[in-house]
Write a protein that holds these residues in place. Sequence first.
Motif, PDB file in Angstrom:
ATOM      1  N   PHE A 271     -34.089 -96.955  60.939  1.00  0.00           N
ATOM      2  CA  PHE A 271     -33.594 -98.240  61.420  1.00  0.00           C
ATOM      3  C   PHE A 271     -34.276 -99.384  60.670  1.00  0.00           C
ATOM      4  O   PHE A 271     -35.402 -99.243  60.195  1.00  0.00           O
ATOM      5  CB  PHE A 271     -33.839 -98.387  62.920  1.00  0.00           C
ATOM      6  CG  PHE A 271     -32.955 -97.492  63.749  1.00  0.00           C
ATOM      7  CD1 PHE A 271     -31.687 -97.152  63.321  1.00  0.00           C
ATOM      8  CD2 PHE A 271     -33.399 -96.986  64.960  1.00  0.00           C
ATOM      9  CE1 PHE A 271     -30.865 -96.335  64.086  1.00  0.00           C
ATOM     10  CE2 PHE A 271     -32.585 -96.155  65.730  1.00  0.00           C
ATOM     11  CZ  PHE A 271     -31.322 -95.831  65.286  1.00  0.00           C
TER      12      PHE A 271
ATOM     13  N   ARG B  22     -28.346 -89.664  58.448  1.00  0.00           N
ATOM     14  CA  ARG B  22     -29.628 -89.103  58.049  1.00  0.00           C
ATOM     15  C   ARG B  22     -29.384 -88.132  56.901  1.00  0.00           C
ATOM     16  O   ARG B  22     -28.286 -87.582  56.748  1.00  0.00           O
ATOM     17  CB  ARG B  22     -30.283 -88.368  59.218  1.00  0.00           C
ATOM     18  CG  ARG B  22     -31.378 -89.136  59.919  1.00  0.00           C
ATOM     19  CD  ARG B  22     -32.266 -88.239  60.778  1.00  0.00           C
ATOM     20  NE  ARG B  22     -31.582 -87.035  61.210  1.00  0.00           N
ATOM     21  CZ  ARG B  22     -30.839 -86.944  62.315  1.00  0.00           C
ATOM     22  NH1 ARG B  22     -30.673 -87.998  63.090  1.00  0.00           N
ATOM     23  NH2 ARG B  22     -30.277 -85.806  62.642  1.00  0.00           N
TER      24      ARG B  22
ATOM     25  N   GLY C 273     -36.389 -87.018  56.269  1.00  0.00           N
ATOM     26  CA  GLY C 273     -35.907 -86.736  57.617  1.00  0.00           C
ATOM     27  C   GLY C 273     -36.127 -87.868  58.597  1.00  0.00           C
ATOM     28  O   GLY C 273     -35.708 -87.799  59.747  1.00  0.00           O
ATOM     29  N   GLN C 274     -36.800 -88.916  58.172  1.00  0.00           N
ATOM     30  CA  GLN C 274     -37.132 -89.983  59.113  1.00  0.00           C
ATOM     31  C   GLN C 274     -35.915 -90.810  59.494  1.00  0.00           C
ATOM     32  O   GLN C 274     -35.030 -91.030  58.674  1.00  0.00           O
ATOM     33  CB  GLN C 274     -38.180 -90.889  58.486  1.00  0.00           C
ATOM     34  CG  GLN C 274     -39.279 -91.201  59.448  1.00  0.00           C
ATOM     35  CD  GLN C 274     -40.253 -92.185  58.861  1.00  0.00           C
ATOM     36  OE1 GLN C 274     -40.397 -92.284  57.655  1.00  0.00           O
ATOM     37  NE2 GLN C 274     -40.920 -92.909  59.724  1.00  0.00           N
ATOM     38  N   VAL C 275     -35.888 -91.249  60.746  1.00  0.00           N
ATOM     39  CA  VAL C 275     -34.788 -92.102  61.196  1.00  0.00           C
ATOM     40  C   VAL C 275     -35.027 -93.507  60.646  1.00  0.00           C
ATOM     41  O   VAL C 275     -36.078 -94.096  60.874  1.00  0.00           O
ATOM     42  CB  VAL C 275     -34.721 -92.152  62.739  1.00  0.00           C
ATOM     43  CG1 VAL C 275     -33.530 -92.987  63.180  1.00  0.00           C
ATOM     44  CG2 VAL C 275     -34.619 -90.744  63.309  1.00  0.00           C
TER      45      VAL C 275
END
Lengths: 360, 410
Positions: B144, B103, B140-142
């Motif tokens: 996937f 991240r 900041g987003q995860v």
Amino acid sequence: MKEPVLEGVRVLEIGGGIPAAYATRWMAGFGADVVRTEGPEGALTPDEEIYLTAGKRRVVADNETLLQLGRQADILVEDTKPGTLRTRGLDIEALRQERPELIVVSITPFGQTGPASQYEATNGVVFAMGGIMSLTGHPSRPPLMTGGSQAYYLGGLNGFSAAVTAYYGRLVHGEGDHIDISMQECAAGMLELYGAMTEYEKVGPIPRSGNHVRAVWGIYPCADGYAGVCCLERQVKAFFNLIGDPVLQEERFQDREQRAEHDDELQAIVYGWFLERTKAEIVELGVQHRVPLGAVLTPKDLLENESLQERDYFDSARTPEGTARFPGRPFLGLAWSPGELHEGGTDTGAAVAEWTGGTR
Amino acid sequence: MKKLPLDGVRVADLTMMWAGPYATRILGEMGAEVIKIESPSAWDNIRTLVPQPEATEPWNSSFYFNDYNRDKKSLTLDLAQERGREVFLDLVKHCDVVIENYRAEVLGKLNIDYPVLKAAKQDIVLVSMAGFGKTGKERGQVGFGPIIEQMAGLASLSGYGDDGEPYKTGISYGDPVGGVAAAGAAALGLIQRRKTGEGCHIDLAQRETMAAMVGEAFVAASLRGEEPVHRGNRDARFVPQGAYRCTGEDQWIVISVRTDEEWRSLAPVIGAEELTSVGKVERAERHDELDAVIERWTSSLDPQEAMEKLQAAGVPAGRVLDTEAIHDDPHLNARGYWVWLPHPKMRPWRQPSTSWRLVEANPQLRRHAPLFGEHNREILCDMLGLSEEDLKELEAAGIIADAPINPTVG
């Protein structure tokens, strides 16, 4: 400002379809002199032409001109049917022998060799043969093609990265190569755990999972569209806490194996949670609570997206219809120039004269 | 023996899961020496993502982990401990590329961001590939793969069309797309270093490389305000096009007719001579009816047989290869695409070879994915000159290990 990384690199694009045009688009943006020779009528749609030809010089080349340009190129990228170039008087092996530093990238549906190498194909046919399609779509409906032209773009993407990797090798070791990229293989090598699982555990073909691999891994309708969640085991707890329903603390949802047996019940709960929230709220909650949440954004949404604007992502180009905006530099950290649009054929004289004028 | 392009390049690989490891798998295929670095307590979860109830060392015997990590070396190193960080920076001095897909903020928190790496090695090429990039409101987003696909516009463009529902691709598609792009980014960084003597920091956002795969949809949206159209398996230009059922369990073939000529070839093959002269505009209007006619023919045929018949007539057709059939595909097998690679703790299975077939240098799979910490000694002692004593100290402090400290996390 630094000199663009591919400044002075001559790239010849032949074939004119998405695979070759996409592979060379990024080369143009990073400073290469890309000469695109036009493909057959309709090789690109008008929108694809705007996106994929920006920053390139556009040439109409007869066979003799093609050979002249081929002899001057550092990187030749082509997406014609195997054998076609030879009929146009361009023999890759002979060119490579003449100039060992030359890099040739051929991007085709099924590669240069093998029983299917002469098969007729479109993006849809290649997407089917690459394996991803069998996993995409609802299990009770036919397998589904992902939007756009993914098989072709994937070929172009691999073509780009392979070409610049080979170019680095040429700078260091002195020699190029001929790279045979099969778009089927580009997809067949990225079947996630499903490909290897089928082969290793002998479990038979993996069925499609639609929009819900599991309740915590899928796309749901939300208040103003669709949004999604993607939790690995270690993120499930944070997601459950965010949903806040006390029932989720019960054994049947906490235990990984039991949870799989109660997936339908869990889906109903998650469904209800999404339905009450907007895309923007869901994305924000994801960042705050470290839960992999996302929203199904449209190209229009993204053209207005703050994060992308902050990162100056989009290129723009003047077209007769107005200013078009589209994805620009693929990453930050190297000089990029957006490039103007040229009409097909307008650069024939200048480009050929320059390349063949002995200025090399 | 001709050298591979990245022969002589050494990569410190901090990536985990799929996007990053896919990038470094490619770098390995192209000849780079890839050193995969994991902490004994924070290691690549792909190792145990698929439960292996029978396995004694599941972190060393995962087919999933192996798929992305072959041709790499394994070094365990806890970067969160100061001594581990020092060893890492020492290693960086011997490397050309550092690559990470943490991240956005993690590299800084570990105090190994670009200025620190640059101080250790002036011309280092750092490739960062956070889902949403190092900057911007959404960093900041995860990230996937499926989230990337949704946030990049692609999912909005996929769907059957009759229910308004967008669709995800059946794999975490954003990951390998970001991976292939990152491999190219590393090469460009190396080219720049070769030309100028200077390194660089590549900030690749997987969301952005994904959106680039549907660029024309942005042209349509910006010029004409177009909203996504779900075409199912149809196409605006190629008519008819669709996926048609064949004999066998869930077997399908895609047929795609580009021209009137191809239609004239198709019609007699499927026993619909009377439709031979139907032009494209009319074919589009009668698409449902033509689909039914085509499926009447395909539904009594094996997909391979149907495909071969249509291809013999010059009609674009390809079976929807499922995850089993693709391993038995005669064409891929004729090209030697599936390769058996021995593994000390696993039975053999067929793995994909590289998609970048350099005809002359001829890259081959060399070795299975490394066991956990398998190359600790080789790298720490032979390359960095640490002593046996040093190794024992690192081990005692939990900075290196030959098995995960917390094997049940995953």
